[in-house]
Design a protein around this motif. Structure first.
Motif, PDB file in Angstrom:
ATOM      1  N   ASN A  40       0.848  -1.181   0.000  1.00  0.00           N
ATOM      2  CA  ASN A  40       0.000   0.000   0.000  1.00  0.00           C
ATOM      3  C   ASN A  40       0.889   1.239   0.000  1.00  0.00           C
ATOM      4  O   ASN A  40       1.895   1.296   0.705  1.00  0.00           O
ATOM      5  CB  ASN A  40      -0.911   0.012   1.230  1.00  0.00           C
ATOM      6  N   VAL A  41       0.535   2.221  -0.810  1.00  0.00           N
ATOM      7  CA  VAL A  41       1.359   3.425  -0.918  1.00  0.00           C
ATOM      8  C   VAL A  41       0.492   4.651  -0.651  1.00  0.00           C
ATOM      9  O   VAL A  41      -0.715   4.666  -0.931  1.00  0.00           O
ATOM     10  CB  VAL A  41       2.007   3.531  -2.315  1.00  0.00           C
ATOM     11  N   ALA A  42       1.140   5.656  -0.082  1.00  0.00           N
ATOM     12  CA  ALA A  42       0.450   6.925   0.115  1.00  0.00           C
ATOM     13  C   ALA A  42       0.190   7.529  -1.262  1.00  0.00           C
ATOM     14  O   ALA A  42       1.118   7.701  -2.058  1.00  0.00           O
ATOM     15  CB  ALA A  42       1.300   7.859   0.961  1.00  0.00           C
ATOM     16  N   HIS A  43      -1.063   7.812  -1.564  1.00  0.00           N
ATOM     17  CA  HIS A  43      -1.364   8.275  -2.905  1.00  0.00           C
ATOM     18  C   HIS A  43      -2.049   9.627  -2.917  1.00  0.00           C
ATOM     19  O   HIS A  43      -2.801   9.978  -2.004  1.00  0.00           O
ATOM     20  CB  HIS A  43      -2.238   7.253  -3.644  1.00  0.00           C
ATOM     21  N   ARG A  44      -1.753  10.360  -3.974  1.00  0.00           N
ATOM     22  CA  ARG A  44      -2.379  11.654  -4.181  1.00  0.00           C
ATOM     23  C   ARG A  44      -3.743  11.505  -4.818  1.00  0.00           C
ATOM     24  O   ARG A  44      -4.665  12.278  -4.567  1.00  0.00           O
ATOM     25  CB  ARG A  44      -1.478  12.518  -5.069  1.00  0.00           C
ATOM     26  N   MET A  45      -3.876  10.492  -5.674  1.00  0.00           N
ATOM     27  CA  MET A  45      -5.122  10.277  -6.393  1.00  0.00           C
ATOM     28  C   MET A  45      -5.394   8.789  -6.504  1.00  0.00           C
ATOM     29  O   MET A  45      -4.479   7.993  -6.665  1.00  0.00           O
ATOM     30  CB  MET A  45      -5.044  10.859  -7.822  1.00  0.00           C
ATOM     31  N   SER A  46      -6.675   8.406  -6.412  1.00  0.00           N
ATOM     32  CA  SER A  46      -7.102   7.044  -6.758  1.00  0.00           C
ATOM     33  C   SER A  46      -8.215   7.187  -7.777  1.00  0.00           C
ATOM     34  O   SER A  46      -9.210   7.874  -7.532  1.00  0.00           O
ATOM     35  CB  SER A  46      -7.574   6.274  -5.523  1.00  0.00           C
TER      36      SER A  46
END
Length: 300
Positions: free
Chosen positions: A219-225
């Motif tokens: 799992n990665v810290a994301h700006r957009m999904s």
């Protein structure tokens, strides 16, 4: 099957198609009374009313609609079985139905179908774009391309592997100029991610190859999904972050230098791509020809 059952099916189907017993009688060159008696005999044997009669037009009941769909499938399968035995059985002809995933179908499959259709002018292609797992038998599909693991595939379905997706990390040149190009996994994970949004609303993890060689999801810290891969591609090309996407999706963007691959040594295999079809249709020249054309696809 008793001969009378088949004899009654044809008048019923033609009546539905024509909308009246009179029109059906003209097409079959019999009397309207004969058509009416045949349908009534069919209803009596089934114990269900199939058609609502009116002076203007026939209307299928719910039971009639279900039976009509079954009859159409039976008649189509009979026609296909006869085509296998036809004198020109080596010439692909008739209608063929293909189901493909939305974006993969548009970018990877469609270019292969154009020369296929040019090569076989006697074929009529019906192409469905859908990301769901279609039921080939229920929906009358001849061949489907499926992305994902095919566990518990029914014995009635044939399958051939088309390869596997190759996943890469990528970003736009403008993004890399502003934020720098990560050289390690640790640096990569510090950048804003653009991830695919799963059905439950969570972001899809990134796939890495673990130290033991097995796949490892993080799992990665994301700006957009984003729930569409086309939207992912647009966001990455716009310089909004780093994305992990299959090479077949970003090929044109790479050629236009709208995206660049990061850490090329990290290219894990993604989901498998598979051709599936009803085994009973494999002997049909049209199905055999389509399978051969799609086997030639190079997934990279």
């Amino acid at each position: 099957m008793h001969d009378q059952r088949l004899k009654d099916i044809v008048p019923f189907v033609v009546s539905v198609e024509c909308g009246s017993f009179t029109a059906a009688a003209e097409r079959l060159q019999v009397t309207g009374s004969a058509i009416s008696k045949s349908v009534t005999r069919l209803e009596n044997r089934l114990g269900s009313r199939l058609l609502e009669r009116s002076t203007r037009r026939l209307q299928l009941t719910d039971a009639g609609n279900a039976y009509y769909q079954t009859c159409m499938r039976i008649m189509e399968e009979l026609a296909e079985a006869e085509s296998v035995l036809a004198a020109q059985r080596t010439i692909p002809s008739g209608r063929i139905r293909l189901s493909v995933p939305n974006t993969f179908g548009r970018l990877a499959v469609m270019p292969a179908l154009i020369p296929f259709c040019q090569q076989h002018p006697e074929l009529t292609l019906s192409l469905t774009f859908s990301d769901r797992f279609v039921d080939l038998f229920e929906e009358g599909i001849d061949v489907a391309v499926r992305i994902g693991n095919n566990v518990d595939l029914p014995a009635a379905l044939g399958s051939r592997p088309m390869g596997r997706e190759r996943l890469v990390f990528c970003a736009s040149p403008s993004y890399l100029q502003r934020h720098g190009t990560p050289q390690t996994i640790e640096q990569l994970l510090q950048h804003p991610a653009i991830v695919y949004e799963k059905a439950d609303g969570s972001g899809k993890p990134w796939l890495f190859t673990g130290a033991d060689g097995h796949p490892e999801w993080r799992n990665v810290a994301h700006r957009m999904s984003l729930g569409e891969v086309d939207a992912q591609l647009q966001a990455a090309c716009a310089g909004l972050g780093i994305a992990q996407m299959p090479t077949w999706l970003i090929r044109e963007a790479l050629e236009r230098d709208e995206l660049r691959i990061i850490l090329p040594q990290l290219q894990p295999e993604g989901l498998p791509l598979t051709l599936i079809w009803p085994r009973r249709k494999q002997l049909l020249p049209k199905v055999d020809a389509l399978l051969l054309a799609l086997e030639g696809l190079r997934i990279h």
